[in-house]
Every structure is written in structure tokens, then in C-alpha cells.
Design an enzyme around this catalytic site. Sequence first.
Site, mmCIF file in Angstrom:
data_model
loop_
_atom_site.group_PDB
_atom_site.id
_atom_site.type_symbol
_atom_site.label_atom_id
_atom_site.label_comp_id
_atom_site.label_asym_id
_atom_site.label_seq_id
_atom_site.Cartn_x
_atom_site.Cartn_y
_atom_site.Cartn_z
ATOM 1 N N LYS B 149 -17.306 -54.095 38.200
ATOM 2 C CA LYS B 149 -16.206 -54.878 38.688
ATOM 3 C C LYS B 149 -15.255 -55.131 37.524
ATOM 4 O O LYS B 149 -15.750 -55.501 36.497
ATOM 5 C CB LYS B 149 -16.685 -56.310 38.749
ATOM 6 C CG LYS B 149 -17.593 -56.709 39.995
ATOM 7 C CD LYS B 149 -17.691 -58.137 40.390
ATOM 8 C CE LYS B 149 -18.631 -58.730 41.556
ATOM 9 N NZ LYS B 149 -18.729 -59.868 41.439
ATOM 10 N N LYS B 233 -29.637 -56.702 36.660
ATOM 11 C CA LYS B 233 -28.481 -56.560 37.139
ATOM 12 C C LYS B 233 -28.465 -55.090 37.768
ATOM 13 O O LYS B 233 -27.741 -54.886 38.883
ATOM 14 C CB LYS B 233 -27.344 -56.884 35.988
ATOM 15 C CG LYS B 233 -26.071 -56.285 36.667
ATOM 16 C CD LYS B 233 -24.865 -57.582 36.386
ATOM 17 C CE LYS B 233 -23.880 -57.242 37.416
ATOM 18 N NZ LYS B 233 -22.606 -57.875 36.750
ATOM 19 N N ASN B 251 -23.942 -64.170 42.856
ATOM 20 C CA ASN B 251 -23.016 -65.253 42.612
ATOM 21 C C ASN B 251 -23.730 -66.783 42.564
ATOM 22 O O ASN B 251 -22.997 -67.626 42.583
ATOM 23 C CB ASN B 251 -22.220 -65.330 44.032
ATOM 24 C CG ASN B 251 -21.262 -64.082 43.919
ATOM 25 O OD1 ASN B 251 -20.776 -63.699 43.040
ATOM 26 N ND2 ASN B 251 -21.210 -63.452 45.132
ATOM 27 N N HIS B 254 -22.001 -69.383 40.907
ATOM 28 C CA HIS B 254 -20.807 -69.258 40.628
ATOM 29 C C HIS B 254 -19.775 -69.602 41.550
ATOM 30 O O HIS B 254 -18.596 -69.671 41.141
ATOM 31 C CB HIS B 254 -20.721 -67.569 40.569
ATOM 32 C CG HIS B 254 -21.123 -67.069 39.305
ATOM 33 N ND1 HIS B 254 -22.423 -66.992 38.762
ATOM 34 C CD2 HIS B 254 -20.491 -65.996 38.379
ATOM 35 C CE1 HIS B 254 -22.540 -66.559 37.686
ATOM 36 N NE2 HIS B 254 -21.336 -66.010 37.289
ATOM 37 N N HIS B 270 -17.340 -69.663 30.391
ATOM 38 C CA HIS B 270 -18.043 -69.172 31.769
ATOM 39 C C HIS B 270 -19.214 -69.433 31.928
ATOM 40 O O HIS B 270 -19.811 -70.193 32.984
ATOM 41 C CB HIS B 270 -17.752 -67.542 31.674
ATOM 42 C CG HIS B 270 -18.157 -67.133 32.905
ATOM 43 N ND1 HIS B 270 -17.546 -67.246 34.242
ATOM 44 C CD2 HIS B 270 -19.131 -66.364 33.336
ATOM 45 C CE1 HIS B 270 -18.168 -66.563 34.996
ATOM 46 N NE2 HIS B 270 -19.409 -66.077 34.830
HETATM 47 N N1 LIG Z 1 -17.044 -58.026 35.490
HETATM 48 C C1 LIG Z 1 -18.158 -58.853 35.695
HETATM 49 O O1 LIG Z 1 -18.860 -58.479 36.444
HETATM 50 C C2 LIG Z 1 -18.138 -60.174 34.796
HETATM 51 C C3 LIG Z 1 -19.413 -60.739 34.900
HETATM 52 C C4 LIG Z 1 -19.560 -61.945 34.284
HETATM 53 C C5 LIG Z 1 -18.463 -62.318 33.540
HETATM 54 N N2 LIG Z 1 -17.071 -61.678 33.583
HETATM 55 C C6 LIG Z 1 -16.042 -62.124 32.789
HETATM 56 O O2 LIG Z 1 -16.470 -62.130 31.458
HETATM 57 C C7 LIG Z 1 -15.286 -62.949 30.890
HETATM 58 C C8 LIG Z 1 -16.097 -64.012 29.922
HETATM 59 O O3 LIG Z 1 -16.680 -62.815 29.006
HETATM 60 P P1 LIG Z 1 -17.090 -63.431 27.517
HETATM 61 O O4 LIG Z 1 -17.676 -64.725 27.451
HETATM 62 O O5 LIG Z 1 -17.579 -62.178 26.686
HETATM 63 O O6 LIG Z 1 -15.474 -63.675 26.863
HETATM 64 P P2 LIG Z 1 -14.538 -62.944 25.671
HETATM 65 O O7 LIG Z 1 -14.385 -61.663 25.983
HETATM 66 O O8 LIG Z 1 -13.261 -64.015 25.723
HETATM 67 O O9 LIG Z 1 -15.333 -63.218 24.613
HETATM 68 C C9 LIG Z 1 -15.698 -64.587 24.168
HETATM 69 C C10 LIG Z 1 -15.267 -64.620 22.531
HETATM 70 O O10 LIG Z 1 -16.001 -63.814 21.527
HETATM 71 C C11 LIG Z 1 -15.237 -62.955 20.759
HETATM 72 N N3 LIG Z 1 -16.176 -62.081 20.379
HETATM 73 C C12 LIG Z 1 -16.275 -61.055 21.353
HETATM 74 N N4 LIG Z 1 -17.376 -60.287 20.636
HETATM 75 C C13 LIG Z 1 -17.585 -61.005 19.274
HETATM 76 C C14 LIG Z 1 -18.479 -60.343 18.257
HETATM 77 N N5 LIG Z 1 -19.434 -59.431 18.606
HETATM 78 N N6 LIG Z 1 -18.560 -61.068 17.273
HETATM 79 C C15 LIG Z 1 -17.526 -62.234 17.268
HETATM 80 N N7 LIG Z 1 -16.812 -62.752 18.132
HETATM 81 C C16 LIG Z 1 -16.839 -62.236 19.336
HETATM 82 C C17 LIG Z 1 -14.089 -62.921 21.300
HETATM 83 O O11 LIG Z 1 -12.875 -62.345 20.836
HETATM 84 C C18 LIG Z 1 -13.674 -64.050 22.251
HETATM 85 O O12 LIG Z 1 -13.120 -64.930 21.260
HETATM 86 C C19 LIG Z 1 -14.867 -63.901 31.962
HETATM 87 O O13 LIG Z 1 -13.299 -63.595 32.068
HETATM 88 C C20 LIG Z 1 -15.642 -63.567 33.387
HETATM 89 O O14 LIG Z 1 -14.912 -63.704 34.122
HETATM 90 C C21 LIG Z 1 -17.068 -60.539 34.560
HETATM 91 ZN ZN LIG Z 2 -20.955 -64.828 35.462
#
Ligand SMILES: NC(=O)c1ccc[n+]([C@@H]2O[C@H](COP(=O)([O-])OP(=O)(O)OC[C@H]3O[C@@H](n4cnc5c(N)ncnc54)[C@H](O)[C@@H]3O)[C@@H](O)[C@H]2O)c1
Ligand SMILES: [Zn+2]
Lengths: 375, 375
Positions: B149, B233, B251, B254, B270
Site C-alpha cells: 500500500k 502481516k 483494519n 483503524h 498513528h
Molecule cells: N502503507 C501501509 O500499509 C501503512 C501501514 C501503517 C501505517 N502507514 C503510514 O505510516 C505513517 C506513520 O509512520 P511512522 O510512524 O513511521 O511516521 P514517520 O515516517 O513520520 O516517522 C516518525 C518520526 O520518526 C523519525 N524517524 C524515522 N526513523 C527514525 C530513526 N530510526 N531514528 C530517529 N528518528 C526516526 C521521522 O523523521 C519522523 O519524525 C502514517 O502516514 C501511516 O498512514 C502505512
Molecule cells: Zn496502522
Amino acid sequence: MSTPHRVKVSLPEANSRGYEVLVGSGLFASLATALSRFCPAHRYAVVTDDRVAELYAVRLSRMLHSAGHRTDVFAFTSGEAQKTRETWSLVSDAMMESGCGRDTAVIAFGGGVPGDLGGFVAATYMRGLPLVQVPTTLLAMIDASVGGKTGVDTPAGKNLVGAFHQPQCVLIDPEMLQTLPDAHLRSGMAEAVKHGAIADAEYLDWIEDNVESLLAADPQALSRLIMRSVEIKAEIVASDVMECGPRKLLNFGHTIGHAVETLSGYALLHGEAVAVGMVEEARIGERAGVTAAGTSARLRRVLTRLGLPTSLPIDFGADAVVQHTRLDKKARAGRVEYSLIQDFGRPFIGPAGVWGHPVADETVAEVLAGVGSRG
Amino acid sequence: MSTPHRVKVSLPEANSRGYEVLVGSGLFASLATALSRFCPAHRYAVVTDDRVAELYAVRLSRMLHSAGHRTDVFAFTSGEAQKTRETWSLVSDAMMESGCGRDTAVIAFGGGVPGDLGGFVAATYMRGLPLVQVPTTLLAMIDASVGGKTGVDTPAGKNLVGAFHQPQCVLIDPEMLQTLPDAHLRSGMAEAVKHGAIADAEYLDWIEDNVESLLAADPQALSRLIMRSVEIKAEIVASDVMECGPRKLLNFGHTIGHAVETLSGYALLHGEAVAVGMVEEARIGERAGVTAAGTSARLRRVLTRLGLPTSLPIDFGADAVVQHTRLDKKARAGRVEYSLIQDFGRPFIGPAGVWGHPVADETVAEVLAGVGSRG
Ligand SMILES: NC(=O)c1ccc[n+]([C@@H]2O[C@H](COP(=O)([O-])OP(=O)(O)OC[C@H]3O[C@@H](n4cnc5c(N)ncnc54)[C@H](O)[C@@H]3O)[C@@H](O)[C@H]2O)c1
Ligand SMILES: [Zn+2]
Ligand SMILES: NC(=O)c1ccc[n+]([C@@H]2O[C@H](COP(=O)([O-])OP(=O)(O)OC[C@H]3O[C@@H](n4cnc5c(N)ncnc54)[C@H](O)[C@@H]3O)[C@@H](O)[C@H]2O)c1
Ligand SMILES: [Zn+2]
């Protein structure tokens, strides 16, 4: 309405049924029935441009409503200049605003611009909605609506952003061409000439023999042209959905064509640019020794009779065109690959079955600049 | 580096090989080798955010360059607020500017935001480039990077525009979590709890038994968590790539979660929003008589121990949340469908094998407003 002619587009994926292209005079009047059958949905989002909307949208909505289909029309200003990410965003937002969910099917209604843009909306809205193509220009009927390519332009060039998204069906009513401006009818003919050139020499002869009735928009001649072109395109697409092999053939005339179209600021219509592109690429092929002598001359003759341009606008620098071909999607590993023909109906296939022929920039520049004999 | 653990994601398409998820401590150091093997390309476009770039991009570029891979880094400002069509356009344009063609592979490098956005760039750039996911947050490792996705948010809601685009491989190095802020580590745990809840009650027990070492970012505990979650997953995704059946299970939490996340203006992470969503959806399930009594209470306990919120922020109106669920992609034919569980590890499957359970808005509003007993 006579029974529509049906062309099946087979897809190689195991779990895909493929889809049908229906071609029938008067088919537009029975669109509601066709939709219920080939793409049943809770509601329909019609993506179109303002000109097509003015001519046909009221009739379309009325038909769909009276068949009990909830329908919304999303129309944007007509023209290639609107085939952008911005228009794609606006249409998607408007659909969200009106509450379209995953139970919605998109009808891409109009020429190749609503076709490509509506298709890209369908490909990306909530990660993909079912799509029906209802093309209303000749170009869209014989080319853009079949094959699943969707996308938009960016400042860097044509169709640089997009996705493959196959429609559930394509519904073609040649009578809709009666309202199409002459220049667009001619432009569409260029793609038919391409189909003849790459796949069917007899078809090319038939086109040349029927130039008058085609340009007079004779319904029978146009129907025959559409069917044969759709058959050729469907066959090629079915053999290579992801465009790694034979489908490249459809790019004949398009490497130069796209460059010319972009450089003209879209003053040249797509088919006009492709007409120039085919002649130049035939000359490139002749120069490279892969295309039979006389090919570019024959193409020039047919295209001229169809009222299409066959050489670069005089104010175009060969170098600027070459420069533009380098960003082409067909450029790989820094070399530009051309899809060439050996002769009419005979594509060039390189060593080891490779489709496409890398040509050095200097050779292209020389041919474009008219160095050496004109074909 | 120890030999990485490999999880195969099988895809049902006949002509697809599926792909591997590699999990290994120190794997980052051998990224160049993994890329040559799993996704050879003429050049690489690394799509990431500025924080991840600051921490890791110099090392990454250096490694790839010295392995002879031409590499460009495209970094945008970190945060969900940047997961937009605008950022997607800017990244695509920058790639065009630097001449990336079809010979380029995209490396989506970072959390779920660069993962989803970089994935969408890959899905749409010239109608699709090969993609490698290199997730660096727990959430991205166990959820976002696996399953294909991709997409971006729009003003109307999360992930409303996107595409399915499977990576060539997913490369996970749990050591990269050492730099991840605590709140993000906790947020990722919510998805692991979800995996336990929907598919494996023993795994849920294991998480609860290991809360301390997990929150202390113990590498061994985290590796084990990542592997089991990726396995779950991958299994679900393989059974249903296009999300029409069992995949809906993912979901869980979600529908409410997304509404809460959007309404909070992304002040809630999230995973935090999903934690609230799981508890509320378990209560909805209990109220609807499909979920075993005590389920929401158990979830609340585990999530609280993980430092995650478990009820709606007090200033959130139940009606506003319900309103938001209506635009959810899971809303069909005007009714909102919930993915519910019967018990831990036992998804609810409705009559005729239908996944998802339509729930009336009033019921949802009542549960959210706390009418009736709190689970
Ligand atoms: N495609 C899918 O199936 C799917 C599933 C679940 C969530 N998502 C999406 O994922 C997003 C949330 O992901 P997230 O929580 O990873 O957010 P993100 O990518 O914004 O990361 C969170 C924060 O952590 C920082 N960061 C990342 N890796 C780091 C590291 N190793 N060390 C220090 N800082 C680091 C980033 O710069 C950011 O500030 C949402 O947009 C959600 O919709 C997608
Ligand atoms: Zn999720
Ligand atoms: N997806 C593909 O495989 C593919 C193939 C070829 C071309 N294309 C794309 O198609 C586009 C060009 O298509 P086009 O030439 O149809 O352009 P278009 O959609 O802009 O249509 C041309 C003009 O004709 C008007 N029009 C359309 N139908 C009409 C009708 N029945 N009567 C009167 N006016 C009508 C339109 O409003 C427009 O002004 C280009 O963007 C090109 O890239 C895509
Ligand atoms: Zn064309």
C-alpha cells in the site's frame, strides 16, 4: 442501434478476466445498460472536459439517472494544458467532497485528455476504483482508451506521472465523431496510420484508398477504421501489458513526436506531432540501415493526403528536440531507444529479441537537421 | 552481522515472484549488497525525510557510491503533514530534474511517511519504478513497509489517494530503532498488539510478558517482535493482495483510529490513534454481540502498560468521529463496515464469508459517548 462489434482485450494475469471494447453506431444511447452489465456500481463519477460536457453530459446524466444510477459529472476545462496533477487533485477533491467512496466507478468520458486524467483518478482514488472508458475523439477511440495507460503531464514532459489501470470495458460510439472538429479527426488518423505501419500493410493501403470518405467522416468508413485499429492495439497490448516487449512498437513515431509536441507548447496536436515523428523516425531507421528505403517517403505521402504535417516546424532546432528525447521514458541507461520498423507491418526486433533500437544523439540530430538526402 | 531472518511474501499473480522481507541486526551496513541482489538498477533515488537523512543518509550514500551505485537523495521535511500530493509532486519533479529515468529504482527510506510517499512516487513515476522499502521506525518495519500500500493524505482524510505497488524487497535493521524517539517506539507497538489481537493470541501474551524489555528497546526482544509481526502481516497480505477479503482484518482499530488521528490534527501518532481505535472497536464488537466480553478490557490493559492511550480525548465529540468514519474507504453503499474480532486470534467473519461488519452510526455514537458500561 445495430449490435455492437466486440473486441476482446485479453490480459495475461491469471486472475484477470480481461475486458471488452464495444464499437457500435448509436451505442451511446444504451450506455446505461452497458454500464449495468460491464461495470455495475453503487454510483458513477463521470470525469470529462467542459466541451464534451456541453455536448453530451446532460444526455448522459439523464440516461444514467433514469436507469437508477446515481451519477455526478466532474468537468474541467478542455485541452492538454489541463492534463496535470493540479486538475487530477481538483477532480479527486471534488469527488471526495461529494462523498464518492469505494462503491463508485469512474467513467472517463471524452478525448484522450479526460481518458488519461480520469483513468489516473480511477487508478489512485482510494488506491483504485473501477473504470469505464467512453472515448469521444478518434484518437481516444483507437488509441488512448485501450491498454490501461493513464497519467498526466508535468512541466518536464508528457505523461511523466501515471499508472497502469485497465478499464472494465471501453464503449465506443463512432457517431460521436460527427461533432469532432476536423483537425482532431485528422490528428486521430495519424495513430491509425501508425497501426498500419507497425502491424498491417494492407490496412495502411486501405486507409490510403479511403482517405476521402474518412476525412468526410463517413460513419461506415470510420467504424471500420476504429475496429481494425482497436483490434491491432488490443492484440499488441494483450501480448505485453507492462510494456517491456512488443508493446514498445506502439511508440513508433512517439519519441520524436513527444519531443515535438512538448516543444510546440502543445500548439501541435498529438497526432500531428506523431505524424512528424513517424516520418523522422522512419528516416532515422533508414539512416541506421534497419528500415527499408522509401518507407519515410510513403508515410509522408499518406500523411500529407490526410492533411497532417510531416516535417519539423522550421523554427525548431534539431538539438532542442534531441535534448527533449533524453528525458523520454524510453531512455534507458542514458541512451535513447527508438521503436523502428523494417518495413510496413514488420517491426524491427534487435539481436537477442530486444525491442527498441538505441540510436546515438548525433545520428538523430543529423537526420532532424536534414543532413543527407530527405527520404 | 548475523545472517538475516527472511520472510517470504508470496503474491498470487501468476507472473509475480513475490518478495522477501529481510530482518537482521546490522543489515544496514550491507545494504549495497542486498540492493545489487534484490533490486539491481542503473541508479537509485532515495526518498526520505530530513531527520532520517540527518541520521543516516550520508552513510547510505557513501555505501552505495562505493559499491558503484549512482545514488541521489531526495529528502523532505519530516512528519505526517508532509505526506501530501504537493510533496509527492516536488519529489517527482526533483527526480526529473536530476534525470532519473526508467532505469532508476526508488528506495523508500524512513518511517511510514517516506515509505508511503516514496512508494507512491515509485508507483507513479513514469507509470512505475521498482521499489525497495528500508523502514526505520517500528511502525514502518512491522506494518507500513509490507503489503504494497502506498499513498498520500488529502485535506479530506488520510491515504485517500494512492496505489498498490509491491516492493522488490524490504530490508529491516532493528538496530536503527536505537535512535527512534520513545513515543514512536510505543506507537509502533500498537500495531504489534493488533497483530496479536487479530491473528495470534499467544503472541499477544508474549508481548504483555515482555513489555519491559520491549520498551527498553532491547534488540533481541525487538527483533523477535518484528519477525513475528512481519510474518503475520505477510501471511494476511499474501492471502489477499487487493484487499477484498481477509486483509480487511488489518483494519481492526483503524476505522475509529483514522477518524481520531485526523480529528486530532495529527497531534496523536498513528499508533496512539489505533490504540484508542482498537479499544473502541472492541467495545463496538462487544455491544454488537460479536466480540467476546472482556476483550476491550484486556486490550486496554496491554496498551496502557505500553504507555498508549485507550480512550477518546475528552474534547472529542462522538458525533464528529462518526461523521469522519463515513468518508472512510471502508464505507460502502453508505454504511460503515468494521473489521471486528470474536476473540483474540479469531477474526469475525459474517454470513456468507463476508469480512467486515456494518454497524449503524447510532450504535457507534453510543459506544463512543460512553453510553452503557465501559468494557
Ligand atoms: N502503507 C501501509 O500499509 C501503512 C501501514 C501503517 C501505517 N502507514 C503510514 O505510516 C505513517 C506513520 O509512520 P511512522 O510512524 O513511521 O511516521 P514517520 O515516517 O513520520 O516517522 C516518525 C518520526 O520518526 C523519525 N524517524 C524515522 N526513523 C527514525 C530513526 N530510526 N531514528 C530517529 N528518528 C526516526 C521521522 O523523521 C519522523 O519524525 C502514517 O502516514 C501511516 O498512514 C502505512
Ligand atoms: Zn496502522
Ligand atoms: N493512454 C494512452 O494510451 C494514450 C494514447 C494516445 C494518446 N493519449 C493522450 O491523449 C491525449 C490526446 O487526446 P485527444 O486528442 O482526444 O485530446 P482531447 O481529449 O483534448 O480532445 C480534443 C478536443 O476535442 C474535444 N472533443 C472531444 N470529443 C469531442 C466530440 N465528440 N465532439 C466535439 N469535440 C470533442 C475536446 O473537448 C478537446 O477540445 C494526449 O494527452 C495523449 O497523451 C493517451
Ligand atoms: Zn499516440
